[in-house]
Design a protein around this motif. Structure first.
Motif, mmCIF file in Angstrom:
data_model
loop_
_atom_site.group_PDB
_atom_site.id
_atom_site.type_symbol
_atom_site.label_atom_id
_atom_site.label_comp_id
_atom_site.label_asym_id
_atom_site.label_seq_id
_atom_site.Cartn_x
_atom_site.Cartn_y
_atom_site.Cartn_z
ATOM 1 N N GLY B 368 12.743 76.871 83.862
ATOM 2 C CA GLY B 368 13.120 75.494 84.134
ATOM 3 C C GLY B 368 14.080 74.928 83.095
ATOM 4 N N CYS B 369 14.933 74.021 83.550
ATOM 5 C CA CYS B 369 15.864 73.348 82.641
ATOM 6 C C CYS B 369 15.075 72.391 81.769
ATOM 7 C CB CYS B 369 16.905 72.584 83.441
ATOM 8 S SG CYS B 369 17.824 71.388 82.485
ATOM 9 N N ILE B 370 15.277 72.480 80.457
ATOM 10 C CA ILE B 370 14.548 71.582 79.572
ATOM 11 C C ILE B 370 15.397 70.384 79.163
ATOM 12 C CG2 ILE B 370 12.983 73.343 78.686
ATOM 13 C CD1 ILE B 370 14.823 73.493 76.205
ATOM 14 N N ARG B 371 16.538 70.233 79.839
ATOM 15 C CA ARG B 371 17.423 69.088 79.592
ATOM 16 C C ARG B 371 17.827 68.986 78.120
ATOM 17 N NH1 ARG B 371 17.768 65.378 83.650
ATOM 18 N NH2 ARG B 371 18.368 63.789 82.175
ATOM 19 N N CYS B 372 18.036 70.125 77.512
ATOM 20 C CA CYS B 372 18.348 70.089 76.094
ATOM 21 C C CYS B 372 19.776 69.610 75.850
ATOM 22 C CB CYS B 372 18.170 71.469 75.484
ATOM 23 S SG CYS B 372 19.305 72.673 76.183
ATOM 24 N N GLY B 373 20.612 69.645 76.888
ATOM 25 C CA GLY B 373 21.957 69.149 76.721
ATOM 26 C C GLY B 373 22.915 70.121 76.052
ATOM 27 N N GLU B 374 22.453 71.325 75.759
ATOM 28 C CA GLU B 374 23.349 72.318 75.168
ATOM 29 C C GLU B 374 24.560 72.547 76.063
ATOM 30 O OE1 GLU B 374 23.603 73.917 72.381
ATOM 31 O OE2 GLU B 374 21.841 72.924 71.577
ATOM 32 N N CYS B 375 24.272 72.635 77.359
ATOM 33 C CA CYS B 375 25.347 72.921 78.308
ATOM 34 C C CYS B 375 26.390 71.808 78.276
ATOM 35 C CB CYS B 375 24.781 73.098 79.704
ATOM 36 S SG CYS B 375 23.657 71.788 80.208
ATOM 37 N N ALA B 376 25.927 70.580 78.188
ATOM 38 C CA ALA B 376 26.871 69.468 78.166
ATOM 39 C C ALA B 376 27.716 69.507 76.894
ATOM 40 C CB ALA B 376 26.118 68.144 78.259
ATOM 41 N N PRO B 385 26.398 69.630 83.000
ATOM 42 C CA PRO B 385 26.007 70.748 83.875
ATOM 43 C C PRO B 385 24.557 70.696 84.319
ATOM 44 C CG PRO B 385 27.307 71.536 82.036
ATOM 45 C CD PRO B 385 27.029 70.087 81.770
ATOM 46 N N PHE B 386 23.674 70.141 83.484
ATOM 47 C CA PHE B 386 22.269 70.141 83.904
ATOM 48 C C PHE B 386 22.055 69.221 85.101
ATOM 49 C CE2 PHE B 386 22.868 67.178 80.471
ATOM 50 C CZ PHE B 386 22.237 66.030 80.894
ATOM 51 N N GLU B 387 22.833 68.157 85.174
ATOM 52 C CA GLU B 387 22.726 67.293 86.356
ATOM 53 C C GLU B 387 23.321 68.010 87.563
ATOM 54 O OE1 GLU B 387 21.140 64.558 86.205
ATOM 55 O OE2 GLU B 387 21.492 63.479 84.336
ATOM 56 N N VAL B 417 25.413 79.221 76.934
ATOM 57 C CA VAL B 417 24.545 78.644 75.904
ATOM 58 C C VAL B 417 23.138 78.289 76.389
ATOM 59 C CG1 VAL B 417 26.464 77.675 74.602
ATOM 60 C CG2 VAL B 417 25.344 76.292 76.341
ATOM 61 N N CYS B 418 22.903 78.297 77.680
ATOM 62 C CA CYS B 418 21.638 77.746 78.187
ATOM 63 C C CYS B 418 20.433 78.533 77.684
ATOM 64 C CB CYS B 418 21.644 77.747 79.704
ATOM 65 S SG CYS B 418 20.068 77.202 80.404
ATOM 66 N N PRO B 419 19.522 77.874 76.974
ATOM 67 C CA PRO B 419 18.348 78.582 76.469
ATOM 68 C C PRO B 419 17.365 78.943 77.578
ATOM 69 C CG PRO B 419 18.179 76.265 75.951
ATOM 70 C CD PRO B 419 19.544 76.471 76.555
ATOM 71 N N SER B 420 17.496 78.314 78.730
ATOM 72 C CA SER B 420 16.605 78.653 79.838
ATOM 73 C C SER B 420 17.201 79.750 80.709
ATOM 74 C CB SER B 420 16.327 77.416 80.692
ATOM 75 O OG SER B 420 15.490 76.528 80.004
ATOM 76 N N HIS B 421 18.363 80.289 80.297
ATOM 77 C CA HIS B 421 19.010 81.391 81.010
ATOM 78 C C HIS B 421 19.278 81.060 82.466
ATOM 79 C CE1 HIS B 421 17.970 83.535 77.423
ATOM 80 N NE2 HIS B 421 16.695 83.324 77.630
ATOM 81 N N PRO B 423 21.582 80.585 85.515
ATOM 82 C CA PRO B 423 22.963 80.960 85.879
ATOM 83 C C PRO B 423 23.684 79.747 86.459
ATOM 84 C CG PRO B 423 21.431 81.776 87.524
ATOM 85 C CD PRO B 423 20.601 81.102 86.465
ATOM 86 N N LEU B 424 23.999 78.812 85.578
ATOM 87 C CA LEU B 424 24.534 77.523 86.036
ATOM 88 C C LEU B 424 25.766 77.690 86.910
ATOM 89 C CD1 LEU B 424 23.952 75.845 82.623
ATOM 90 C CD2 LEU B 424 23.002 75.002 84.744
ATOM 91 N N VAL B 425 26.684 78.559 86.470
ATOM 92 C CA VAL B 425 27.940 78.665 87.213
ATOM 93 C C VAL B 425 27.705 79.185 88.625
ATOM 94 C CG1 VAL B 425 30.319 79.425 87.054
ATOM 95 C CG2 VAL B 425 28.964 79.216 84.996
#
Ligand code: SF4
Ligand code: SF4
Ligand code: SF4
Lengths: 183, 563, 334
Positions: B368-376, B385-387, B417-421, B423-425
């Motif tokens: 799950g996405c932890i909304r850490c904001g790393e991606c942003a 990206p998390f949104e 960078v996503c710590p939750s791995h 595959p955002l793209v």
């Protein structure tokens, strides 16, 4: 304790007001219901729903005369959207109306066509061109795949061909079902 | 010399893996047994084939002609014989086929007659047409037809940016090209500057390529072009994205959906500049490019590869190591996995990245996405990206678009960078293609609705008209009858009425004869039930015959789509 | 699992992030144990065990892979925060119930990792302080209790509490201020207060600060929330203490008392329930500071951090939505 409660209540009111304001401000003026339903229907105009076209079916749904699960081309997704729009329960496609098929277009076998124009008269979207006694052709971009031209053809020269995938219509898949660990 | 550089937000710094493939100079590739040249290798219309199976072609001969202006030509990469013009698997993640010209080389590499193009003797429009017919497209990977970008902007072009940043790990084809052939790149840049009437030329190169920078600087100073400058830009992926490089060099941010020319900037890849010089100075169309072979190979390096060469033919030269499980076209951040090992090298192929599970281990399972904001923080397009992920996953495409899904350049920084791995793209690519599909569907539905409504109206109108005509006719004949009864000497009108009737009868007879003459000849061998159906249909047709010409002519007369 | 680009991934994971957070909590725990005895260690053990048990149980119930999810350590972070937020001499079932509530209700019923709108540890604290106000307010005094006495309080049945427990500095200050003619300065001289805040507590706060700075240095958290939270709280306290020096203890005392430090670095910075955009984080933390200040001085609970966090959690979706940074190329209207 009391003041904390007051603060919370105050905040709740403030947030509620903000949300309410947002809801009012950003509300979009809606089309009349029939148009909204019609926008969901696939516009195949095939009549499988039992109505002479999508608009009449939309009108029937809006007035409560028809159920939402009568359109095979729209398929499950269409029914879902209708259910969402109308706030009803989803129900599977009524088998009496037909089955969901991959999108196809009609192709006229040009060697067999006798130029009878019957298909032209049957086509709900004028996607067949040709004149009397001349060979007819389907403009495939316009063909909705309604199959209405198949039956009238006296020489059975029309067949439905599934629309193949091209680079332009190819789609990326939904990422492999995520294993959502719930830690 | 120190020019003020700008920054783009985000970006990442993956290991570059570049040194291995830069040890040796660019190497040639022996001719393969067959070259498979897809006709569609660029953005825009698919060229139509100019050759047929059995034709003998020369190197550089046009085998596909640009279809319209937003298209580009395709040429025979070597001399030989066309053995097939047929759909072949293309270098695309879909694994679909595309019409390709298969050429068997004769090994002689005979060129067509190459005429250098004189810029002075030709109008800019003519030069652009030449570039289109020479098949020049953006070689950075976007493969947009270059001639379309070489028009001076309305407000005048201020800056021509030559993109030598090459920020993706592993890829070094531009690096080597700049080291070895800087002069011709600069020459190409000059030509482009002239066509664009650009005030200055900025050549952006990431500062991890000192040799390339030195070579390019040398070439610039040798030509003493005062308006040209080589600029070292900080190494940070994706500094080589056109928009990011333009931002770094000029401070201008080109939003999604706008062209950089609107802001007075135009950006080309170094390889494109090189190709343009080839076309103008030597009259040679685009038939090859530099391709990096890297990854799970013994000797990573760069090769000059003819288009249509199967990828495994090239990769074999570098020594494919065991354990290889895929070819990736492009770099590890934005490249695409190829559907087969023998797909052809095309204009977009800057790198054949040989992959293996050791080199690119399968990502860990997504959580799950932890909304850490790393991606942003990593996103160079300043997205959230998390949104986007949230809404893409829920297939809430409207919301995803509200969060600027289409500003995403698919650079992969967020997934990197996503710590939750996650595959955002993948989610974004999925959403985008889904949205496009829906738009196509919606468009088709709208067209169908319009046409349906138009047709209904037409039928209504016809009915009405017929009814009116009928009413008029009965009225007229009644009037005529009463007139005839009243006054006999009105013979002339009577006569004309008769002749008209005779004419119609004759026409009908003729039509009937004709219809019989063209009666279907292919219905003889049909089973009796179908014969009966045809007889029925014929009878039906006879019944509706008087109306048929009328109706048949209608749809072609005016259909809204053509109007 | 994806077969598409990017094929390179930064060596990072939720596990690593959570492990860093746990590591950053260690100094404070050590200081805590140093001043107040082994109670805290027992509580941490209890909370951790409970968290693991319930997490595993619930994952099993939901049919999720257990090992991998437990390995992300997020449940353990929650457990440690609960143990640190609860009184270290509370009965064993208090922390167990709190942790179970946090894992089951506040986390899994909302959908598990990443889906919970509220900070689970703070939900547990809020629920327990409402349900057991007395037990939740019995804190150990610095150096008063030996290990045996603490264990007895935690596991034993009888609780002769008043004799051995103390109120937190924030509490005693507030109670003290209620008395006629009292002043902050006089009270701060009293027993239970140390150099600049509560005796013992001040050093725990310093340890939280150190842990927080470590997280900042490791880029696990960004500066926005701690700076905005501590800054706003300090500003409010400064203004108040200038306006009414008799009744307000000033910024230093405030920042190093109660849960301000742990809140600023460990609780408000919880990414899941907190704001994510940079501007959103500033607003979120400043709002939490205001709430904390109000509850501390005008509310009836000893500390406001938990309720402030929960209240601001509520606003996060709105804050994040309204504070999206401008997208590349859309910053200036051309
Ligand atoms: S069944 Fe055919 S005519 Fe009826 S709504 Fe669906 S597409 Fe339209
Ligand atoms: S980096 Fe991954 S976990 Fe963090 S906010 Fe982005 S998508 Fe969520
Ligand atoms: S892939 Fe898209 S969303 Fe992700 S970092 Fe790149 S531009 Fe941003």
């Amino acid at each position: 304790m009391l003041s904390a409660l007051l603060v919370m209540a105050g905040l709740a009111i403030a947030i509620g007001a903000a949300l309410g304001f947002a809801a009012v401000k950003f509300r979009v003026e809606g089309d009349p219901l029939v148009d909204k339903i019609d926008a969901i229907l696939p516009q195949t105009q095939c009549g499988q729903c039992g109505f002479p076209g999508c608009k009449p079916y939309a009108t029937a749904i809006a007035s409560g005369e028809a159920d939402i699960n009568q359109c095979p081309p729209g398929g499950e997704e269409g029914i879902r959207k209708l259910a969402d729009l109308l706030g009803r329960e989803f129900k599977p496609l009524n088998a009496e109306n037909g089955v969901e098929k991959p999108k196809s277009v009609a192709v006229i076998d040009e060697n067999t066509c006798i130029g009878c124009t019957l298909c032209i008269q049957a086509c709900p979207v004028d996607a067949i061109v040709g004149a009397a006694k001349q060979m007819h052709t389907v403009i495939d971009q316009l063909c909705t795949g309604c199959e209405l031209c198949l039956a009238p053809c006296p020489v059975d020269c029309i067949t439905m061909e599934p629309v193949g995938e091209t680079v332009d219509t190819w789609k990326w898949h939904y990422p492999v079902i995520p294993i959502r660990t719930a830690a | 010399m120190q020019r003020k550089l700008f920054k783009f937000n985000g970006g990442v710094k993956p290991a570059t893996y570049k040194t291995d493939s830069t040890r040796e100079p660019i190497k040639a590739v022996p001719l393969p047994a067959q070259l498979i040249v897809p006709l569609h290798q660029h953005v825009g219309g698919t060229p139509y084939p100019l050759v047929e199976t059995g034709d003998v072609v020369l190197k550089g001969q046009r085998i596909g002609a640009a279809d319209g202006n937003v298209s580009s030509a395709v040429h025979a990469p070597t001399s030989g014989r066309v053995v097939a013009v047929e759909p072949r698997v293309m270098a695309h993640p879909s694994g679909l086929t595309t019409l390709s010209v298969v050429i068997e080389p004769d090994g002689e590499e005979r060129w067509i007659d190459c005429e250098p193009i004189s810029l002075r003797a030709m109008s800019p429009d003519q030069v652009r047409d030449e570039l289109r017919d020479a098949g020049v497209v953006g070689l950075g990977g976007a493969v947009f037809p270059s001639h379309l970008k070489l028009k001076p902007a309305n407000g005048g072009t201020d800056t021509l940016v030559i993109n030598g940043a090459e920020c993706e790990p592993f890829i070094t084809c531009d690096d080597l090209l700049m080291r070895e052939r800087a002069e011709q790149i600069i020459r190409g840049a000059e030509i482009m500057q002239q066509l664009l009437q650009a005030r200055r030329v900025l050549i952006g190169i990431e500062d991890n390529k000192p040799e390339a920078i030195a070579a390019m600087q040398h070439a610039v100073s040798a030509r003493a072009a005062g308006s040209m400058e080589v600029v070292a830009v900080p190494t940070r992926y994706p500094a080589g994205g056109a928009k990011q490089l333009i931002r770094v060099l000029t401070g201008i941010e080109v939003p999604h959906g706008r062209r950089s020319t609107d802001y007075g900037v135009q950006c080309f890849n170094t390889g494109t500049a090189y190709a343009i010089a080839d076309v103008i100075d030597r009259g040679r169309p685009l038939v090859s490019r530099i391709v990096t072979v890297a990854g799970n190979v013994e000797r990573p390096g760069n090769y000059e590869v003819l288009f249509g060469t199967p990828m495994n033919h090239v990769a074999a030269l570098a020594g494919i190591k065991p354990g290889t499980d895929r070819f990736i076209m492009g770099g590890p951040m934005m490249g695409f996995r190829m559907p087969a090992y023998d797909v052809p090298v095309v204009k977009a192929t800057n790198c054949i990245l040989v992959g293996s599970p050791e080199l690119f281990p399968p990502p860990e399972p997504e959580i799950g996405c932890i909304r850490c904001g790393e991606c942003a923080r990593a996103c160079p397009a300043d997205l959230q990206p998390f949104e986007l992920y949230w809404y893409s996953r829920a297939k809430n495409f409207g919301k995803a678009q509200e969060y600027h899904l289409f500003d995403c350049i698919e650079c992969g920084c967020c997934a990197y960078v996503c710590p939750s791995h996650i595959p955002l793209v993948d989610y974004f690519r999925f959403s985008k293609s889904e949205i496009w599909a829906r738009e196509r569907q919606k468009h088709a539905a709208d067209v169908a609705r319009d046409r349906f409504e138009f047709r209904n109206e037409r039928i209504e109108r016809e009915k009405r008209e017929k009814a009116e005509k009928l009413a008029a006719k009965t009225a007229a004949s009644r009037a005529a009858a009463s007139m005839a009864a009243a006054a006999a000497p009105a013979g002339t009108s009577d006569h004309s009425e008769d002749s008209k009737k005779a004419l119609i009868a004759a026409a009908m007879a003729r039509a009937k004869a004709q219809r019989e003459a063209i009666a279907p000849q292919n219905t003889e061998a049909l089973p009796p039930d179908q014969q009966a159906q045809i007889v029925n249909a014929d009878a039906h047709r006879a019944a509706i015959a008087p109306a048929d010409g009328n109706i048949a002519a209608q749809p072609t007369e005016k259909s809204p789509a053509e109007g | 699992m994806s077969l598409n680009s990017p094929y390179l991934r930064k060596p990072t994971s939720v596990t690593r992030v959570m492990a860093e957070v746990l590591l950053a909590l260690v100094p404070a725990i050590a200081v805590y144990a140093w001043f107040f005895g082994v109670g805290i260690l027992v509580q941490i053990a209890l909370a951790t065990a409970t968290a693991i048990a319930f997490e595993a149980g619930f994952l099993k119930l939901r049919g999720r892979p257990i090992g991998r999810s437990l390995a992300d350590l997020s449940a353990i972070v929650t457990a440690w925060l609960i143990a640190l937020a609860f009184p270290s001499i509370g009965p064993w079932w208090l922390v167990v119930a709190g942790t179970a509530f946090a894992i089951v209700v506040a986390k899994h019923l909302y959908g598990g990792l990443g889906q919970n709108p509220f900070n689970p540890a703070m939900v547990a604290y809020a629920v327990m302080i409402v349900a057991f106000p007395a037990l939740m307010s019995q804190w150990p005094g610095a150096g008063r209790l030996d290990a045996a006495a603490q264990l007895d309080l935690i596991f034993g049945g009888a609780r002769a509490v008043d004799a051995v427990t103390a109120a937190t500095p924030l509490d005693s200050l507030r109670t003290g201020l209620r008395a006629e003619g009292s002043s902050v300065n006089a009270l701060l001289q009293g027993d239970g207060f140390g150099l600049f805040a509560g005796r013992g507590w001040e050093w725990i706060a310093v340890a939280f600060l150190i842990g927080g700075l470590y997280l900042l240095a490791r880029r696990i958290i960004t500066w926005h929330i701690p700076v905005a939270y501590l800054g706003s709280l300090a500003a409010l306290e400064t203004i108040a203490s200038i306006a009414a020096p008799q009744s307000y203890p000033g910024p230093v005392f405030s920042l190093f008392s109660g849960a301000a430090m742990i809140g600023a670095f460990f609780i408000l910075t919880d990414p899941v329930s907190g704001a994510t955009t940079p501007r959103g984080k500033l607003i979120y933390a400043a709002g939490a500071a205001l709430m904390t200040w109000i509850i501390r001085h005008f509310g009836s609970f000893p500390d406001g951090v938990a309720f402030a966090t929960l209240l601001m959690n509520l606003c996060v979706p709105l804050i994040d939505m309204k504070t999206q940074p401008p997208v590349f190329g859309h910053k200036t209207k051309n």
